[in-house]
Each structure stands twice: as C-alpha cells, then as structure tokens.
Motif scaffolding. Structure first.
Motif: not given
Length: 388
Positions: A331-332, A336, A339-340, A345, A349
């Motif tokens: 994730y890091r 972006t 992030l989207r 993403q 999650r």
C-alpha cells in the motif's frame, strides 16, 4: 466410525478447475464488492465446477481433498479474489464437517440434491441449546457468517443447557434471521452478516460435538477435528492474498519503468521488495512444511501430537502477521494508485480484514511460545489454549 486409516487424495482436477475460473472471478470482483456478496455467475460457476464439494467425504460424492490439496485450491481462488476464496474456504469446511460428523438422517436430508448444499455460519461465540424431545431448541446471535447470503443451511455453535457441552447445529436457512449489517473495511463481498435463531427445533442427528475427531464417514482428514481443519482454510487464504499483493506491486512498478522518480528506479524499493518477497516465501514454506508433516502422520494412522498442534497454529499466525506487513508495504509503495479505488486498495483492505480473525490472534501465539519454550509440559491444545 470410519475405518479408513489414510488420507483421501483427489489429484489436481479441482485445482485446475479453480484456475480456469480465475478470469470470471476477477471480472466479477468489483461488482461483488459493491453488492456485498458474490455474484450469481460466480456462485453458479463454483457449483458447476464441483468446488463446494471439495471437502465433502468421498462416500457422499465429494472430492475429500487432502490438506495440501485444499491449501492449493484456496490459494488459487484467493489469488483471483480474496472474498471468493474466503467464502469458499468457510462454506466448504462446514459442508465437509457436516458430511463427516452428522447423523445418517441429517446426511440423507442435506446431501440428497443434485447440487452440494451450501452451509454457512459461525462456530464461535456459542448460543444456547435446550434439550427437547429427540433434539434441541436453539437460540442465539452469531457474527461474521461468511457466505450466509448464498446458503441453504446454517452452521451454529451452541452450549447445551445443563451440561455446557458445545455442539454444532445445522438448521435450514428458513430458521435464520439475517441482520444485514455487513458494512466493513474489507472482505466486503463475503456477505458475512450477523444472524439470529430463536427457539428453532434441531433434531439430534443435525448436531455434533464441536470437539469430535471421530468421523462417521470419510477419511483421515476428519480426525483432525473442526478447529484444526479451520486452520487449513485460513492458511490457504493467506497464501493466496500474500502472493497476489506482491505480484500486483511488481506489475505496478514494472508499468512505470523508465519514468523519472518512479519505483522501478529506486534502490530502496528494490531492497524492500526483496525483503518482503523473502519474508512471504519463508512464511509460505513453513505452512507447507508443517502440513506435509501432518499428512505423514495422518497417512500413518496417527493423530497429531502437542508439538504438531502448536506448529499448525504457529505457521498460520506467522503467515498472517507476514501478509499484514506485506500489505502495508504494498500500500505504501503504491502511492496514489493504492489510495484510489482499485485492486491494490481492495487487496490492502481485504488483508486487514483477514488478519483480524481470532484463529490468528495473540492468544494462540502466546500459547505457542509457551509450548515451544518447554513451559507447558503435560498440557494439550483445547481450541486456542493449552490445558493440563
């Protein structure tokens, strides 16, 4: 009681079918997440491929895969979509244990149709079962019933009034009130709603002891008992999502090769990716080494010793912690793009949701450490703790 001393092995047919389903599962994953349940085309395809029978005892027409075969199928389906892998692992475990441990009348009812039944529910936080003539009256509320929105039957744990024996009860879905409260961070497509049952009558044959390791039908895998078999589920799921996280990050970085300032040209990223890959592969190897040892014991007609019980719990805990770290790194690194809304993403999650499961929690890890340090002499595993 089953007199089959060895594991049943079914070969790679179901693994090959699971692999063939990947394009469909991937194409439906976004819609499934939005709807909070697997889509009808995916559920129908899983049925048609025989996936919901992969754990069902062979005498009932199931595939009855071995632990290593199960790990491979769960890894494959989870790689395609973690929610699909989660629903399949949960429901097939409940299908398989129902077929192995329930009475003959119940098996006649559940497994008589052209399709394998789909059983979903919850085996923790037990309700209450009051003995009644020829059975029990079941009441309770249960959480996180993965796959319940597709099920024909519910699998629920309850303590028997007066004895405190914990049993599993199988009830028709018509006896279930679903609470519809699946608003969560990850694994959204699993539809793992909470549910209640209020005084439903359950015949004796539609229940079994939660701790039983004596199958009425099927082979040696069912001598593991319900809890140890559940460890196979979560281990296979971790293998699949961990591999997909790293593969997606590699694809993301590769798509940006040649652009100034991108990951592909970063020495720090190269180093961190190597560390993440090594950590995941090491954790995966421990899973496979541990279950290879289990299979040898079961094939020899034996039962797991305390150290083996420790290792299957430790291996799961370790790979779960590892994919949590891998997911954070992915994730890091995704910037972006992560992030989207999108695949990286969603994988992040889903990983956060999957690592929160009680089987991978701190209690089991503490107990593993105590046993490995030689501080639990004479004790044996009772679900997630060691007892004298």
């Amino acid at each position: 009681m089953s007199d089959t001393p060895r594991l049943h092995r079914a070969g790679t047919t179901l693994l090959d079918r699971a692999r063939d389903l990947r394009p469909l599962i991937e194409s439906e994953a976004g819609r499934a997440e939005a709807e909070g349940r697997l889509t009808t085309p995916v559920v129908d395809a899983l049925h048609e491929a025989g996936v919901f029978g992969l754990w069902v005892p062979a005498p009932l027409g199931g595939a009855e895969l071995s632990p290593r075969e199960l790990l491979d199928v769960f890894e494959e389906l989870t790689y395609a979509d973690p929610s699909t892998g989660w629903v399949v692992m949960a429901t097939t475990l409940e299908n398989g244990t129902a077929g192995a441990y329930l009475g003959d009348d119940a098996v006649e009812l559940l497994f008589k149709g052209p399709r394998m039944p789909l059983i979903a529910g919850q085996g923790t936080r037990p309700g209450v079962a009051v003995p009644d003539s020829g059975g029990f009256r079941l009441t309770g509320q249960w959480s996180f019933a993965s796959g319940m929105l597709h099920a024909q039957y519910a699998h629920s744990a309850a303590a028997v009034e007066g004895t405190h024996e914990v049993r599993i009860f199988i009830t028709p879905i018509e006896d279930v009130t679903m609470l519809g409260n699946w608003d969560v961070l990850g694994l959204r497509a699993t539809g793992s709603v909470d549910y209640t049952i209020d005084g439903a009558f359950v015949p004796e044959s539609q229940s079994h002891d939660f701790l039983t390791t004596e199958p009425l039908r099927g082979g040696a895998i069912f001598r593991l008992g319900l809890l140890d078999q559940a460890l196979i589920c979560h281990s296979g799921w971790a293998l699949g999502i961990g591999r997909r996280l790293l593969d997606e990050l590699a694809r993301y970085a590769g798509a940006r090769t040649g652009r100034p300032g991108q990951l592909a040209g970063s020495d720090a990223f190269h180093t961190d990716f190597a560390r993440a890959e090594a950590a995941f592969r090491a954790a995966s190897a421990l899973i496979r080494e541990t279950w290879d040892d289990v299979e040898r014991t079961l094939d020899g007609g034996g039962r797991l010793g305390t150290r083996q019980e420790t290792m299957v719990r430790l291996a799961l805990n370790h790979i779960t912690a590892t994919i949590g770290e891998v997911a954070g790194f992915v994730y890091r690194s995704g910037g972006t793009t992560a992030l989207r809304d999108g695949l990286i993403q969603r994988l992040f999650r889903d990983a956060q949701a999957g690592t929160a499961h009680i089987l991978s929690g701190p209690q089991a890890l503490r107990e593993c450490g105590r046993e490995l340090a030689g501080l639990a002499e004479g004790q044996s595993w009772a679900v997630l703790s060691l007892e004298g």
